[in-house]
Design a protein around this motif. Structure first.
Motif, mmCIF file in Angstrom:
data_model
loop_
_atom_site.group_PDB
_atom_site.id
_atom_site.type_symbol
_atom_site.label_atom_id
_atom_site.label_comp_id
_atom_site.label_asym_id
_atom_site.label_seq_id
_atom_site.Cartn_x
_atom_site.Cartn_y
_atom_site.Cartn_z
ATOM 1 N N HIS A 106 -14.753 27.097 -57.342
ATOM 2 C CA HIS A 106 -15.005 25.780 -57.913
ATOM 3 C C HIS A 106 -15.442 25.831 -59.376
ATOM 4 O O HIS A 106 -15.677 24.792 -59.973
ATOM 5 C CB HIS A 106 -16.085 25.043 -57.116
ATOM 6 N N LYS B 257 -22.103 25.685 -51.877
ATOM 7 C CA LYS B 257 -20.673 25.367 -51.993
ATOM 8 C C LYS B 257 -19.850 26.571 -52.454
ATOM 9 O O LYS B 257 -18.656 26.443 -52.706
ATOM 10 C CB LYS B 257 -20.466 24.218 -52.983
ATOM 11 N N LYS C 154 -18.512 20.905 -58.584
ATOM 12 C CA LYS C 154 -19.516 20.250 -57.744
ATOM 13 C C LYS C 154 -20.816 19.943 -58.485
ATOM 14 O O LYS C 154 -21.430 18.918 -58.263
ATOM 15 C CB LYS C 154 -19.843 21.130 -56.537
ATOM 16 N N LYS C 155 -21.268 20.857 -59.359
ATOM 17 C CA LYS C 155 -22.599 20.759 -59.967
ATOM 18 C C LYS C 155 -22.612 20.520 -61.473
ATOM 19 O O LYS C 155 -23.659 20.282 -62.043
ATOM 20 C CB LYS C 155 -23.398 22.045 -59.690
#
Length: 71
Positions: free
Chosen positions: A18, A43, A31-32
């Motif tokens: 990711h 994740k 995601k972050k």
């Protein structure tokens, strides 16, 4: 440190599916957001293509004599 074939890999955003590397110490996570490269989260999904293998050491030929290389 051969992490490619281990079953349990330390979660690090450097190797995460990711994340995209921005610099040596920062990555952009889907995601972050922007996070430190050594961070890990729940994740984490390992991506072996992002692993940069260590360079092999140059062989040390000092211990051999010239006679070892002749036929």
């Amino acid at each position: 440190m051969v992490m490619l074939f281990r079953k349990k890999i330390l979660s690090s955003c450097t190797y995460c599916q990711h994340a995209t590397r921005l610099s040596e110490d920062q990555v952009l996570c889907v995601k972050k957001g922007v996070v430190p490269a050594d961070r890990g989260c729940r994740k984490f999904v390992y991506d072996p293509c992002k692993r940069i293998p260590l360079k092999a050491k140059a062989p040390d030929f000092e211990k051999y004599a010239d006679e070892d290389f002749t036929l």
